[in-house]
Design a protein around this motif. Structure first.
Motif, PDB file in Angstrom:
ATOM      1  N   THR A  76       0.848  -1.188   0.000  1.00 18.10           N
ATOM      2  CA  THR A  76       0.000   0.000   0.000  1.00 18.10           C
ATOM      3  C   THR A  76       0.882   1.236   0.000  1.00 18.10           C
ATOM      4  OG1 THR A  76      -1.745  -1.149   1.181  1.00 18.10           O
ATOM      5  CG2 THR A  76      -1.791   1.250   1.241  1.00 18.10           C
ATOM      6  N   ILE A  77       0.645   2.086  -0.963  1.00 17.01           N
ATOM      7  CA  ILE A  77       1.378   3.339  -1.102  1.00 17.01           C
ATOM      8  C   ILE A  77       0.430   4.462  -0.704  1.00 17.01           C
ATOM      9  CG2 ILE A  77       2.683   4.827  -2.664  1.00 17.01           C
ATOM     10  CD1 ILE A  77       3.900   2.041  -2.402  1.00 17.01           C
ATOM     11  N   SER A  78       0.847   5.286   0.236  1.00 18.49           N
ATOM     12  CA  SER A  78       0.014   6.412   0.645  1.00 18.49           C
ATOM     13  C   SER A  78       0.720   7.707   0.275  1.00 18.49           C
ATOM     14  CB  SER A  78      -0.251   6.376   2.153  1.00 18.49           C
ATOM     15  OG  SER A  78       0.939   6.642   2.855  1.00 18.49           O
ATOM     16  N   ARG A  79       0.023   8.800   0.417  1.00 18.44           N
ATOM     17  CA  ARG A  79       0.582  10.108   0.089  1.00 18.44           C
ATOM     18  C   ARG A  79       1.851  10.373   0.911  1.00 18.44           C
ATOM     19  NH1 ARG A  79      -3.852  14.145   0.110  1.00 18.44           N
ATOM     20  NH2 ARG A  79      -4.123  13.458  -2.014  1.00 18.44           N
ATOM     21  N   GLU A  80       1.824  10.013   2.200  1.00 14.12           N
ATOM     22  CA  GLU A  80       2.980  10.247   3.064  1.00 14.12           C
ATOM     23  C   GLU A  80       4.182   9.425   2.598  1.00 14.12           C
ATOM     24  OE1 GLU A  80       4.527   9.330   7.580  1.00 14.12           O
ATOM     25  OE2 GLU A  80       2.383   9.278   7.176  1.00 14.12           O
ATOM     26  N   ILE A  81       3.951   8.152   2.303  1.00 15.87           N
ATOM     27  CA  ILE A  81       5.042   7.294   1.841  1.00 15.87           C
ATOM     28  C   ILE A  81       5.556   7.777   0.492  1.00 15.87           C
ATOM     29  CG2 ILE A  81       5.605   4.959   1.049  1.00 15.87           C
ATOM     30  CD1 ILE A  81       3.635   3.965   3.232  1.00 15.87           C
ATOM     31  N   ASN A  82       4.641   8.165  -0.384  1.00 16.20           N
ATOM     32  CA  ASN A  82       5.037   8.671  -1.692  1.00 16.20           C
ATOM     33  C   ASN A  82       5.889   9.926  -1.555  1.00 16.20           C
ATOM     34  OD1 ASN A  82       4.953   8.512  -4.585  1.00 16.20           O
ATOM     35  ND2 ASN A  82       3.603  10.286  -4.526  1.00 16.20           N
ATOM     36  N   THR A  83       5.518  10.811  -0.632  1.00 16.89           N
ATOM     37  CA  THR A  83       6.294  12.024  -0.394  1.00 16.89           C
ATOM     38  C   THR A  83       7.714  11.676   0.026  1.00 16.89           C
ATOM     39  OG1 THR A  83       4.327  13.254   0.238  1.00 16.89           O
ATOM     40  CG2 THR A  83       6.428  14.147   0.963  1.00 16.89           C
ATOM     41  N   ARG A  84       7.845  10.716   0.900  1.00 17.88           N
ATOM     42  CA  ARG A  84       9.179  10.296   1.361  1.00 17.88           C
ATOM     43  C   ARG A  84       9.999   9.700   0.216  1.00 17.88           C
ATOM     44  NH1 ARG A  84       7.958   7.287   7.092  1.00 17.88           N
ATOM     45  NH2 ARG A  84       6.903   9.055   8.079  1.00 17.88           N
ATOM     46  N   ILE A  85       9.366   8.866  -0.603  1.00 18.65           N
ATOM     47  CA  ILE A  85      10.069   8.249  -1.729  1.00 18.65           C
ATOM     48  C   ILE A  85      10.539   9.321  -2.709  1.00 18.65           C
ATOM     49  CG2 ILE A  85       9.778   6.769  -3.764  1.00 18.65           C
ATOM     50  CD1 ILE A  85       7.887   5.038  -1.998  1.00 18.65           C
ATOM     51  N   LEU A  86       9.656  10.267  -3.027  1.00 16.18           N
ATOM     52  CA  LEU A  86      10.021  11.338  -3.956  1.00 16.18           C
ATOM     53  C   LEU A  86      11.139  12.208  -3.391  1.00 16.18           C
ATOM     54  CD1 LEU A  86       6.525  12.377  -5.318  1.00 16.18           C
ATOM     55  CD2 LEU A  86       8.330  11.158  -6.532  1.00 16.18           C
ATOM     56  N   ARG A  87      11.092  12.495  -2.094  1.00 19.21           N
ATOM     57  CA  ARG A  87      12.143  13.306  -1.467  1.00 19.21           C
ATOM     58  C   ARG A  87      13.490  12.576  -1.536  1.00 19.21           C
ATOM     59  NH1 ARG A  87      10.569  13.766   3.926  1.00 19.21           N
ATOM     60  NH2 ARG A  87       8.868  15.054   3.191  1.00 19.21           N
ATOM     61  N   ALA A  88      13.492  11.285  -1.242  1.00 23.73           N
ATOM     62  CA  ALA A  88      14.734  10.509  -1.294  1.00 23.73           C
ATOM     63  C   ALA A  88      15.261  10.420  -2.723  1.00 23.73           C
ATOM     64  CB  ALA A  88      14.506   9.105  -0.724  1.00 23.73           C
ATOM     65  N   THR A  89      14.364  10.234  -3.689  1.00 20.46           N
ATOM     66  CA  THR A  89      14.757  10.175  -5.097  1.00 20.46           C
ATOM     67  C   THR A  89      15.357  11.500  -5.545  1.00 20.46           C
ATOM     68  OG1 THR A  89      13.027   8.565  -5.543  1.00 20.46           O
ATOM     69  CG2 THR A  89      13.921   9.723  -7.440  1.00 20.46           C
ATOM     70  N   ALA A  90      14.723  12.602  -5.146  1.00 16.05           N
ATOM     71  CA  ALA A  90      15.240  13.928  -5.505  1.00 16.05           C
ATOM     72  C   ALA A  90      16.612  14.162  -4.889  1.00 16.05           C
ATOM     73  CB  ALA A  90      14.265  15.011  -5.059  1.00 16.05           C
ATOM     74  N   ASN A  91      16.797  13.752  -3.639  1.00 15.82           N
ATOM     75  CA  ASN A  91      18.104  13.901  -2.991  1.00 15.82           C
ATOM     76  C   ASN A  91      19.171  13.090  -3.720  1.00 15.82           C
ATOM     77  OD1 ASN A  91      16.860  15.502  -1.106  1.00 15.82           O
ATOM     78  ND2 ASN A  91      16.945  14.015   0.553  1.00 15.82           N
ATOM     79  N   ALA A  92      18.830  11.870  -4.110  1.00 16.31           N
ATOM     80  CA  ALA A  92      19.794  11.030  -4.826  1.00 16.31           C
ATOM     81  C   ALA A  92      20.159  11.640  -6.174  1.00 16.31           C
ATOM     82  CB  ALA A  92      19.223   9.625  -5.019  1.00 16.31           C
ATOM     83  N   ARG A  93      19.183  12.195  -6.882  1.00 12.89           N
ATOM     84  CA  ARG A  93      19.458  12.825  -8.184  1.00 12.89           C
ATOM     85  C   ARG A  93      20.368  14.040  -8.036  1.00 12.89           C
ATOM     86  NH1 ARG A  93      13.502  12.636 -10.982  1.00 12.89           N
ATOM     87  NH2 ARG A  93      13.544  10.432 -11.495  1.00 12.89           N
ATOM     88  N   ARG A  94      20.152  14.822  -6.970  1.00  8.09           N
ATOM     89  CA  ARG A  94      20.995  16.003  -6.755  1.00  8.09           C
ATOM     90  C   ARG A  94      22.457  15.606  -6.510  1.00  8.09           C
ATOM     91  NH1 ARG A  94      17.374  17.623  -2.694  1.00  8.09           N
ATOM     92  NH2 ARG A  94      15.523  18.321  -3.746  1.00  8.09           N
TER      93      ARG A  94
END
Length: 122
Positions: A76-94
């Motif tokens: 189950t993917i929720s908005r909160e979990i999705n936010t965390r995944i996107l934040r981690a992905t953005a940090n890795a890309r930077r």
């Protein structure tokens, strides 16, 4: 085009930091799938955003359903979990240039990864 999370041919998860880029990416996947005879099932296709007033996405003139949570491959993917995944992905890309640097040993890279990327998931 590279699809970052292609677990099964009938179940993919597209993630993007920017909604307009996500919409463009989705439409590109739809066009490429059509050239091979594949179709997007608009009844099963859903999208999730981190905003309370989400923009709309259409696929073949059918508006897709916006959800606050969904199940993908048993998780189950929720908005909160999705936010965390996107934040981690953005940090890795930077940090992309940093990861590719050959003159920095692996151990400091792993420390930076733990503090900047993994911590965003917690």
């Amino acid at each position: 085009m590279i699809i970052p999370d292609l677990d099964f041919a009938d179940g993919i998860c597209l993630q993007e930091d920017d909604f307009s880029m996500a919409r463009e990416f989705f439409h590109k996947v739809t066009r490429i799938a059509a050239t091979t005879g594949l179709q997007i099932n608009t009844e099963k296709t859903k999208y999730m955003t981190n905003t309370h007033d989400p923009p709309h996405i259409k696929c073949n003139e059918t508006e897709l359903k916006h959800v606050a949570r969904f199940t993908f491959l048993g998780s189950t993917i929720s908005r909160e979990i999705n936010t965390r995944i996107l934040r981690a992905t953005a940090n890795a890309r930077r940090l992309n240039a940093y990861w590719k640097t050959n003159n920095i040993p692996t151990r400091p890279k792993w420390t930076i990864h733990t503090s900047c990327v993994r911590s965003a998931l917690l």
